[in-house]
Design an enzyme around this catalytic site. Structure first.
Site, PDB file in Angstrom:
ATOM      1  NE  ARG A  24      -4.379   9.033   9.714  1.00 41.56           N
ATOM      2  CZ  ARG A  24      -4.729   7.704   9.517  1.00 41.56           C
ATOM      3  NH1 ARG A  24      -5.785   7.216   9.209  1.00 41.56           N
ATOM      4  NH2 ARG A  24      -3.817   6.815  10.394  1.00 41.56           N
ATOM      5  CG  HIS A  38      -0.406   3.858   7.978  1.00 41.93           C
ATOM      6  ND1 HIS A  38      -1.572   4.647   7.853  1.00 41.93           N
ATOM      7  CD2 HIS A  38      -0.888   2.857   7.529  1.00 41.93           C
ATOM      8  CE1 HIS A  38      -2.744   4.127   7.417  1.00 41.93           C
ATOM      9  NE2 HIS A  38      -2.454   2.825   7.166  1.00 41.93           N
ATOM     10  CD  GLU A  41      -6.444   0.704  10.566  1.00 45.61           C
ATOM     11  OE1 GLU A  41      -7.604   1.213  10.393  1.00 45.61           O
ATOM     12  OE2 GLU A  41      -5.761  -0.089  10.009  1.00 45.61           O
ATOM     13  CG  ASN A  77      -8.514   4.442  10.960  1.00 41.82           C
ATOM     14  OD1 ASN A  77      -8.924   5.769  11.137  1.00 41.82           O
ATOM     15  ND2 ASN A  77      -7.320   4.105  10.728  1.00 41.82           N
ATOM     16  CE1 TYR A 128     -11.419   1.446   5.124  1.00 44.79           C
ATOM     17  CE2 TYR A 128     -10.620   1.215   7.258  1.00 44.79           C
ATOM     18  CZ  TYR A 128     -10.639   1.821   5.791  1.00 44.79           C
ATOM     19  OH  TYR A 128      -9.511   2.507   5.523  1.00 44.79           O
ATOM     20  CD  GLU A 154      -7.308   4.479   7.584  1.00 41.72           C
ATOM     21  OE1 GLU A 154      -7.824   3.420   6.993  1.00 41.72           O
ATOM     22  OE2 GLU A 154      -6.249   4.666   7.937  1.00 41.72           O
TER      23      GLU A 154
END
Length: 459
Positions: A86, A130, A175, A310, A312, A371
């Site tokens: 990606r 991005h 995002e 994604n 985190y 991600e």
């Protein structure tokens, strides 16, 4: 369950055949060469040159010099045994002014990269946006300007015309919630605006851009299309109705706002939006006419083939004490942290995936973890990263065991890189980069991920 640290544990064998293993990067974070071959200026070129915007004044001018070293980086990917890579296409390389003539020299780079990936048996997974908006478009309002969505569709059309015959999965936006919040509401990222709730139109214009791009990609025979959303589980700070409502408002603004228009064709209501008081009314009207026009949601809700997740960390959310937002963010306590101070909570990834399944049911397309990763120090023996990845892969597998359709997992990131406002201080790479010499050195986590992938295939 036995340990998978050496790549030979039973977890590796329990991922189903056909599961996609990958890594992820982004153009401005690794390419450098910001003036090469006709590339135009992006908002990050402008933002990073403004005093105090990035740590130590770092810019992406050189980054990892991937623009010139891409062939060597492909060999690193091939060494991992990846299925997918990606990457992102830099809009300013393809249309330097955002809406002017196509810069074929810029497209040539992605043409070479795509062919190189296929020669190594790796499927290209390009992200069209991005965060590197061409500066001339920002000068005309950026994502506050509805016209930007149409310029994005033209750009998507140009990229698809060149690459669509060789791409396995397209990702339209990365995002959009972070673009809205950090770029336009809080001013922490480019373009650095501090509009707070007045940034909300950027959500709709990005989603409209996504929907228009889906049409452009389909027009060139794109086989599979997704969007990569940033999901942050919202944990109420306490059991009070106010804290629970505040967590609901956060979830609606950051998670649901960028999912439900695509999957369900409608915007969620946001309790207390604009009042600072959770439960004081819905915020749906903030994303109503004149921002939302007739037919927009039909465009936005065009079917997609996958949902990029994604993940985190979670956030602890409390009722707002003052200020324009209907919530306050509090520290997450009781968990280890990464080198950037982010809490390590793999179970929240499992819960997030289950929540998506419960919330959207049959409307939820297959998921790719687009991600997931962590920053630690420069050490090559990065056992903390190995433990992080192992734990999060276990969380993904647990969600799959409970019925969530997850088809792939991409580590962020292949290389240490320019980490936005943190500059070169945060290191997320499986591969260490010496920014002075551009020497690449695989870390222990690189070998672990390679062995994990191999064991999965052998199992």
């Amino acid at each position: 369950m036995s340990s998978a640290f050496d790549g030979s544990g039973d977890l590796a064998r329990r991922f189903p055949p056909g599961f996609r293993w990958g890594v992820a990067t982004a153009a401005y974070q690794i390419e450098g060469a910001v003036t090469a071959d006709g590339r135009g200026a992006s908002i990050w070129d402008t933002f990073s040159r403004q005093p105090g915007r990035t740590r130590d004044g770092h810019t992406g001018d050189m980054a990892c010099d991937h623009y010139h070293r891409w062939a060597a980086d492909l060999r690193l990917m091939a060494g991992l045994g990846l299925d997918d890579y990606r990457f992102s296409v830099a809009w300013p390389r393809v249309r330097p002014t955002g809406d002017g003539p196509v810069n074929h020299a810029g497209l040539d780079f992605y043409d070479r990269l795509t062919d190189g990936l296929l020669e190594h048996g790796i499927t290209p997974v390009p992200t069209l946006y991005h965060w590197d908006l061409p500066q001339p478009l920002e000068d005309r309002g950026g994502w506050l300007n509805r016209d930007t969505a149409y310029r994005f569709a033209e750009y998507a059309d140009a990229v698809a015309e060149r690459l669509a015959d060789r791409v396995g999965l397209w990702i339209t936006l990365n995002e959009p919630a972070v673009v809205m919040a950090y770029g336009y509401a809080f001013g922490l990222h480019a373009p650095g605006r501090t509009l707070m709730l007045d940034a909300l139109p950027t959500a709709h214009h990005q989603l409209l851009a996504h929907g228009l791009a889906v049409g452009a990609l389909r027009g060139h025979g794109a086989r599979r299309i997704a969007i990569a959303n940033h999901y942050i589980p919202a944990w109420p700070a306490g059991e009070s109705a106010e804290d629970v409502a505040a967590a609901g408002a956060f979830d609606a603004l950051i998670n649901r706002l960028f999912t439900e228009p695509i999957l369900l064709g409608r915007y969620p209501e946001v309790p207390g939006l604009g009042t600072g008081a959770p439960g004081a009314g819905a915020g749906r009207a903030v994303l109503d006419a004149p921002v939302v026009r007739d037919g927009d949601l039909k465009v936005i809700s065009a079917p997609i083939d996958a949902l990029g997740v994604n993940y985190y960390q979670p956030n602890v959310v409390a009722a707002a004490e003052n200020g324009p937002l209907p919530f306050d963010i509090r520290p997450v306590r009781g968990h280890p942290t990464t080198g950037t101070g982010w809490p390590v909570v793999p179970g929240a990834l499992r819960d997030l995936l289950l929540d998506l399944q419960r919330r959207y049911g049959g409307a939820l397309p297959p998921i790719h973890i687009t991600e997931n990763g962590c920053s630690y120090d420069e050490r090559l023996d990065d056992t903390d990263r190995v433990a992080f990845l192992d734990a999060h892969l276990r969380a993904v597998r647990e969600a799959m065991d409970e019925g969530v359709d997850v088809r792939g997992y991409y580590v962020w990131s292949l290389l240490d890189n320019f980490e936005w406002a943190e500059g070169y201080h945060a290191r997320f790479g499986l591969v260490h980069v010496d920014y002075q010499t551009q020497r690449r050195t695989p870390r222990a986590s690189y070998a672990w991920y390679r062995d994990f992938i191999a064991a999965h295939r052998a199992g």
